[in-house]
Design a protein around this motif. Structure first.
Motif, PDB file in Angstrom:
ATOM      1  N   UNK A 264      74.915  33.958  64.123  1.00 49.43           N
ATOM      2  CA  UNK A 264      74.733  32.707  63.638  1.00 49.43           C
ATOM      3  C   UNK A 264      75.061  32.536  62.247  1.00 49.43           C
ATOM      4  N   UNK A 265      75.651  31.887  61.542  1.00 47.88           N
ATOM      5  CA  UNK A 265      76.294  31.318  60.301  1.00 47.88           C
ATOM      6  C   UNK A 265      74.710  29.975  60.168  1.00 47.88           C
TER       7      UNK A 265
ATOM      8  N   UNK B 143      83.220  31.413  68.462  1.00 43.52           N
ATOM      9  CA  UNK B 143      83.678  29.334  68.875  1.00 43.52           C
ATOM     10  C   UNK B 143      83.397  28.830  67.236  1.00 43.52           C
ATOM     11  N   UNK B 144      84.643  29.571  66.804  1.00 44.76           N
ATOM     12  CA  UNK B 144      84.608  28.349  65.562  1.00 44.76           C
ATOM     13  C   UNK B 144      85.569  27.883  65.036  1.00 44.76           C
ATOM     14  N   UNK B 145      85.649  27.084  63.837  1.00 46.32           N
ATOM     15  CA  UNK B 145      86.458  26.278  63.631  1.00 46.32           C
ATOM     16  C   UNK B 145      87.591  26.928  63.239  1.00 46.32           C
ATOM     17  N   UNK B 146      88.666  26.560  63.228  1.00 47.59           N
ATOM     18  CA  UNK B 146      89.703  27.580  62.728  1.00 47.59           C
ATOM     19  C   UNK B 146      90.033  27.747  61.479  1.00 47.59           C
TER      20      UNK B 146
ATOM     21  N   UNK C  81      80.178  34.723  67.570  1.00 47.57           N
ATOM     22  CA  UNK C  81      79.964  34.555  66.557  1.00 47.57           C
ATOM     23  C   UNK C  81      79.717  32.472  66.675  1.00 47.57           C
ATOM     24  N   UNK C  82      78.293  31.930  66.074  1.00 50.93           N
ATOM     25  CA  UNK C  82      78.768  30.583  66.020  1.00 50.93           C
ATOM     26  C   UNK C  82      78.424  30.182  65.239  1.00 50.93           C
ATOM     27  N   UNK C  83      78.062  28.181  64.724  1.00 49.60           N
ATOM     28  CA  UNK C  83      78.062  28.065  63.778  1.00 49.60           C
ATOM     29  C   UNK C  83      76.746  27.394  64.287  1.00 49.60           C
ATOM     30  N   UNK C  84      75.508  26.851  63.578  1.00 52.49           N
ATOM     31  CA  UNK C  84      74.158  26.700  64.049  1.00 52.49           C
ATOM     32  C   UNK C  84      74.608  24.807  63.914  1.00 52.49           C
ATOM     33  N   UNK C  85      75.261  24.002  64.674  1.00 49.25           N
ATOM     34  CA  UNK C  85      76.049  22.858  64.131  1.00 49.25           C
ATOM     35  C   UNK C  85      74.605  21.903  64.738  1.00 49.25           C
ATOM     36  N   UNK C  86      74.024  22.344  65.822  1.00 49.37           N
ATOM     37  CA  UNK C  86      72.761  21.190  66.118  1.00 49.37           C
ATOM     38  C   UNK C  86      73.290  20.274  67.593  1.00 49.37           C
ATOM     39  N   UNK C  87      72.321  20.055  68.406  1.00 48.15           N
ATOM     40  CA  UNK C  87      73.281  18.535  69.433  1.00 48.15           C
ATOM     41  C   UNK C  87      73.454  19.296  70.923  1.00 48.15           C
TER      42      UNK C  87
END
Ligand SMILES: NC(=O)c1ccc[n+]([C@@H]2O[C@H](COP(=O)([O-])OP(=O)(O)OC[C@H]3O[C@@H](n4cnc5c(N)ncnc54)[C@H](OP(=O)(O)O)[C@@H]3O)[C@@H](O)[C@H]2O)c1
Length: 253
Positions: free
Chosen positions: A219-220, A133-136, A194-200
């Motif tokens: 978690x990146x 679940x990351x950016x392209x 696999x994810x970023x800690x985007x928040x929200x």
């Protein structure tokens, strides 16, 4: 007051919408132009890079911008650094709007990593079923681990696709609910996220779903953000701008 909002997030859109309702402010929302069909923003919008910090400073001067709001994504660290430098060059007041990071909760199994290569390594040598679940831009690194089967979700298609034997692609735009993300993880028999800690809230569904399913998350970590005054909510930004207007009126500007 002329306000430039550096956007690309739901919060930036919400803030720009609020500012556009108020006659005191003339707002422009700036997008990088990464997504092929950005959501309608409902406010005057400009699209594309400025040409680094100097280009942004030149824009601020030319457009006589009174205040700059950096409401970009917490992982968009180049534009934030440019905003800090351009504000310092021009004297334009700058405020960041940053979503607080998610905190680990009981039941979460996060493996926090510094960068995308460390995320690839953290998956290990044995084949796994991985939800990316990351950016392209970031998913390309996973071609270095072709033993895994990937489910890749992004706003725009990943083009070219990953040079790995097993990958499925989903294009979708949030918000994503916990129930839907749980069903997705189960349907694809995912064993690590696999994810970023985007928040929200909009992308928290997968985090809650992974917890419910006892799945680990690689978690990146967030990149370090430049030292600048920051708010966590749209309301705090509005209060900061109101204060700036009052100050300007007091000074007779
Ligand atoms: N990184 C993420 O995970 C993520 C997730 C969701 C949304 N976004 C949004 O997508 C955009 C690009 O993200 P990124 O990580 O590629 O950014 P980045 O690495 O920090 O920025 C790269 C370059 O893109 C241009 N740029 C970035 N944001 C801009 C904006 N709002 N308006 C005008 N130019 C912008 C700038 O070009 P110049 O130097 O030419 O000015 C900047 O130097 C950001 O606006 C961000 O809010 C990013």
């Amino acid at each position: 007051m002329k306000i430039l909002v550096l956007g690309g997030t739901a919060e930036a859109r919400a803030l720009a919408g609020k500012l556009a309702e108020c006659k005191t402010f003339e707002v422009t929302l700036s997008l990088a132009g990464r997504t092929a069909k950005p959501r309608a923003q409902g406010v005057p919008t400009r699209i594309g890079g400025f040409g680094g910090a100097d280009g942004l400073a030149a824009y601020l001067r030319k457009e006589q911008i009174d205040a700059l709001i950096d409401a970009t994504h917490p992982y968009a660290d180049t534009i934030s650094a440019n905003a800090a430098r351009a504000a310092a060059q021009t004297g334009a007041p700058l405020l960041a709007l940053r979503r607080p990071a998610w905190e680990m909760k009981p039941g979460d199994q996060w493996i926090e990593v510094e960068n995308i290569n460390a995320a690839v390594a953290a998956l290990g040598a044995a084949p796994r079923r991985v939800f990316l679940a990351l950016g392209r831009n970031e998913v390309g690194a996973f071609t270095n681990a072709p033993q895994h089967a990937y489910l890749v979700r992004s706003v725009d298609p990943v083009d070219p696709p990953l040079a790995v034997p097993h990958a499925i692609y989903l294009t979708a735009r949030g918000p994503f609910s916990e129930a839907d993300d749980r069903a997705l993880l189960e349907r694809h028999r995912i064993d690590v996220v696999v994810a970023k800690n985007s928040g929200g809230a909009a992308s928290y569904g997968k985090i809650a779903a992974a917890r419910a399913l006892h799945l680990p998350i690689v978690m990146l970590k967030r990149p370090a953000s430049p030292d600048m005054e920051a708010a966590e909510t749209v309301e705090e930004v509005l209060a900061w701008l109101d204060h700036a207007v009052t100050l300007a009126a007091t000074r007779g500007v």
